[in-house]
Scaffold this active site. Structure first.
Site, PDB file in Angstrom:
ATOM      1  N   GLU A 134      -2.724 -47.550  -8.337  1.00  8.19           N
ATOM      2  CA  GLU A 134      -1.137 -47.149  -7.627  1.00  8.19           C
ATOM      3  C   GLU A 134      -0.221 -47.763  -6.475  1.00  8.19           C
ATOM      4  OE1 GLU A 134      -0.460 -43.453  -4.291  1.00  8.19           O
ATOM      5  OE2 GLU A 134      -2.201 -43.755  -5.794  1.00  8.19           O
ATOM      6  N   LYS A 154      -5.394 -34.172  -7.558  1.00  5.67           N
ATOM      7  CA  LYS A 154      -5.649 -34.790  -5.930  1.00  5.67           C
ATOM      8  C   LYS A 154      -5.676 -34.158  -5.472  1.00  5.67           C
ATOM      9  CE  LYS A 154      -2.487 -38.250  -3.616  1.00  5.67           C
ATOM     10  NZ  LYS A 154      -1.817 -38.559  -3.149  1.00  5.67           N
TER      11      LYS A 154
END
Length: 204
Positions: free
Chosen positions: A37, A126
């Site tokens: 990411e 998340k």
């Protein structure tokens, strides 16, 4: 619901520059990572995503984090990203990204946020910031959540990773303990190996 990579650890390269992105990403992939990411508050993030996706996109799930708006998800897809990571729960953004064919790991803290994210089509959750809530929070949430990939993000280190996996997380997103802006590639490679070793020991 399954996670599309083999190793459920997401490397977060916050603050990386385009000229640094590929060498660090290559070091991560060489260590066993297959999800990377690049947060959108990094310098010229779209160029970094493009460079990494062009070279490593067949070996790793490349995407962006701190995605807050639909147009950011569109720009990420245009740059070759396939992973959208959000810091919060915004159902309209999640649904938009899913409609674009992107994998979404949605940020949440509460059960209500988790179910809103899942209803909107999120492929993973998340928990952020994870260490604020702790493994006990994970265990309590797992009692009510359906089977879904759950990642702990925020303050995860090789030393505490096992606690979150034992509590019910599939994996974790790894930020400043893995990568800090300006560090050399050798440091990234060493920390990547430490996290992979910690994960393998915890799941052996």
């Amino acid at each position: 619901m399954t996670w599309p990579t083999t190793l459920p650890l997401i490397a977060i390269l916050r603050g990386i520059r385009p000229d640094e992105a590929l060498p660090h990403a290559q070091a991560l992939v060489d260590a066993g990572f297959d999800a990377i990411e690049i947060p959108l508050n990094s310098p010229d993030w779209a160029l970094s995503v493009r460079r990494v996706a062009d070279v490593l996109g067949s070996r790793a799930l490349i995407g962006g984090g701190t995605v807050l708006r639909n147009e950011q998800a569109d720009a990420l897809a245009a740059a070759g990203g396939r992973l959208v990571v959000t810091p919060n729960t915004r159902p309209s953004l999640i649904a938009h990204a899913v409609a674009r064919g992107l994998h979404v790991a949605a940020g949440f803290a509460t059960a209500s946020e988790a179910f809103d994210a899942l209803d909107a089509g999120a492929r993973a959750l998340k928990l952020f910031p994870a260490t604020t809530y702790g493994p006990g929070h994970v265990k309590a949430l797992k009692a009510v959540l359906p089977p879904v990939p759950l990642f702990a993000v925020g303050g995860i280190t090789p030393a505490n990773l096992a606690e979150y996996l034992k509590a019910g997380c599939l994996g974790a997103g790894l930020g400043s303990d893995l990568y800090k802006p300006g560090q050399d590639v050798a440091r990234t490679a060493a920390m990547a190996r430490a996290f992979v070793d910690a994960y393998r020991q915890a799941t052996a």
